[in-house]
Design an enzyme around this catalytic site. Sequence first.
Site, PDB file in Angstrom:
ATOM      1  CB  CYS A 132       8.039  -7.596   3.522  1.00 53.61           C
ATOM      2  SG  CYS A 132       7.454  -6.598   2.144  1.00 53.61           S
ATOM      3  CG  HIS A 155       8.159 -10.730   0.170  1.00 50.84           C
ATOM      4  ND1 HIS A 155       7.893 -10.197   1.412  1.00 50.84           N
ATOM      5  CD2 HIS A 155       9.089 -11.708   0.378  1.00 50.84           C
ATOM      6  CE1 HIS A 155       8.608 -10.826   2.318  1.00 50.84           C
ATOM      7  NE2 HIS A 155       9.347 -11.746   1.722  1.00 50.84           N
ATOM      8  CG  ASP A 162      12.272 -12.755   3.358  1.00 52.92           C
ATOM      9  OD1 ASP A 162      12.123 -11.712   4.023  1.00 52.92           O
ATOM     10  OD2 ASP A 162      11.390 -13.216   2.615  1.00 52.92           O
TER      11      ASP A 162
END
Length: 719
Positions: free
Chosen positions: A291, A350, A373
């Site tokens: 991530c 995250h 994202d």
Amino acid sequence: MESTDALVVDTVYMFEKENASLHNTENFELIHADEPTPILRRGQEFSLTIRFNRDYIEQQDIVRLLFNFGSNPNVFKGTRGVNTITNRNNYLSDLEAWSVRIIDVSGIDLSIEVRSPIDSPVGIWQFNIETTISGSKEPPNIYQYDKDIYLLFNPWLKDDLVYMEDEQLLGEYVQTDVGKIWVGPNGSARGREWIFGQFDASVLPACMLMFDKSDIKATSRGDPVMVARTISKMVNAYNANGYKEELNGILFGRWDGDYIDGVAPSAWTGSVPILEQYLDTNGECVKYGQCWVFAGVVGTICRALGLPTRVVTNIVSAHDTNVSLSIDHYYDENMQELPGESYDSVWNYHVWNDVWMARPDLPKGYGGWQAVDGTPQEESNGVYRCGPASVEAIKQGAVGFNYDVTFLVSTVNADVINWKADPTNDLGYTRINGDTKHIGRMLLTKAPWIFDPNGDKDKEDITYEYKSPEGTDAERLTLYRAVRNTPTAKRYYAVPAPENEDLIFKLEDLERVNIGEPFNVTVNITNKSSELRTVRAILWAGSVYYNGVKANLVKRAEGTFVMEPNVTEQLKLHINVDDYLDELVEYSIMKINAIATVQETNQTWADEDDFQVIKPKIKIEIDNEPIVGRPSAVTLSFNNPLKKMLHDCVFNYAGPGVSKNKTIHFRDVEPLEEVRIQHQFIPQKEGKQKIIATFTSKELDDVTGSVEVEVLKEDEEKK
């Protein structure tokens, strides 16, 4: 004297460096190449001079400028600009049209100023010039400018949708090429240095390749919402059938620790080597990303294109797989976990991006930072992508707005709900204790204008931008607003939480343990009742990947005991070094769990916590004072904290203006050995520069370090 022959263009002077200075693009390496490439910002004037084969005669010569974007340029679609040069000295008032004015006529040289539309598609434009004589029926002469012209978003210009009023902030969110990304679980999250490198010569061409491989229409390339959504999709190579190397996405994600056929995510120093490889292979995905690597690359692409961007880390992050706005854990009647009942997970942390833009598609007040994202978690309109979602909409629980607001509300503010199998209940389960404050412990980004290579003084807590303080009425009302507008969530939250429980359980949080130290799993239990209570408890510890996936069980214990009325007792499970050292996986994150049931009341409680086993930092030393153009040496060192040999050892280091990414394969490292390696580099840019280093091996990875150095000009060398 009039001529019967149309003008012929001899040369076009684009004044690449002068225009770049005015357009805030002077840092791009392509501007300073032997054959400089024009890099401009939309909606802003730029100068050029056209040299003809003879004097320009205003009364008879017709000179038409043509700017083309994409494979089928069209004036009505905004992908083609056509302007005939006249003696008018003013631009058109329409900011959505191409405009041109004469600055000077000097014999064979015609100097003009051009302004592109404020909503121009972003990317490579082609430039042609047509010349003819007034009244002539002959085909015009056509001159094709032989360089690409990059046109970027313009956050310095008020009329651009990405305009940011505080110009100083643009220095951080567009111009800064080295930053930090916070990684690690609650209590031990640290700022990991990342080289965005958005001005590297490979980055803009890699961005264009990414767009070419995507399905974004040329007409949508001027819309920051659609551009951000495309970046979110294209930075990963994932679809409904899993990871596919042929998907044209930039990064192949992997979380299982097996990176033998690529680069371990923890080894990357920044985005440039990733984008270079993507460009050099014509769009083959690069192995591997996680991530924070996805977010680093998204940050680079956005900053290169002129989209103000920051990287955001959510400490304790929910991955809600069924749109329930809750993270659900299921247990059988004996309090054994039933993992197949739920695919929800809690990531230790995250990372995603916030991108700054207006949102004319949303009601007033929802512009500004938008969450985007690049990590593939859930599908959005059939594709793995997420955002842009208004951060204000997330904070308000306004789940009806585009894009993916519901998922992100859950990510930062879901409740953790535990369920116990109960055949007497119509639902099949009874709701037991949960936690309304576990998710979204803290949201962090790098503070503007500060860089702390040795600590976290450059950390900015932006939790309040995403949600109201935990436990407040405002925070609860926001979550319930989202629940009311989400059908699945309404069914979960309609089940009441247990009440009147007379035992209080508290799992003690562990923030960090230095590698090589023991630790305890500790639960404090208070019996508030005036009666005996029989408690059955289970404690265990195990290693996990940072996305919450379990790796190895380290130690487990269970037992039953009786508590006297109105007393507090403590349960402990002691974990020795030898218990956990060989069970650690990458990033050395541990999870501790505790479950208890009370025989007399059937009260059931469960809780968990994550912490990180801390590794050493790389010490970076520069020999003498580095000088532009002269060889210098960097020394990287750290102590192996393990009583075991390290194999397949690799150092990486890089720094914009100091060195491109260097990969150095190193010998096996002895147990507890002090490791030292020296390497030469030649700095190219004066001023304060940053060097970032990583170390990986089979047994020990995610070892990093950074330093800030002052590079001198040659004439500044101290005598």
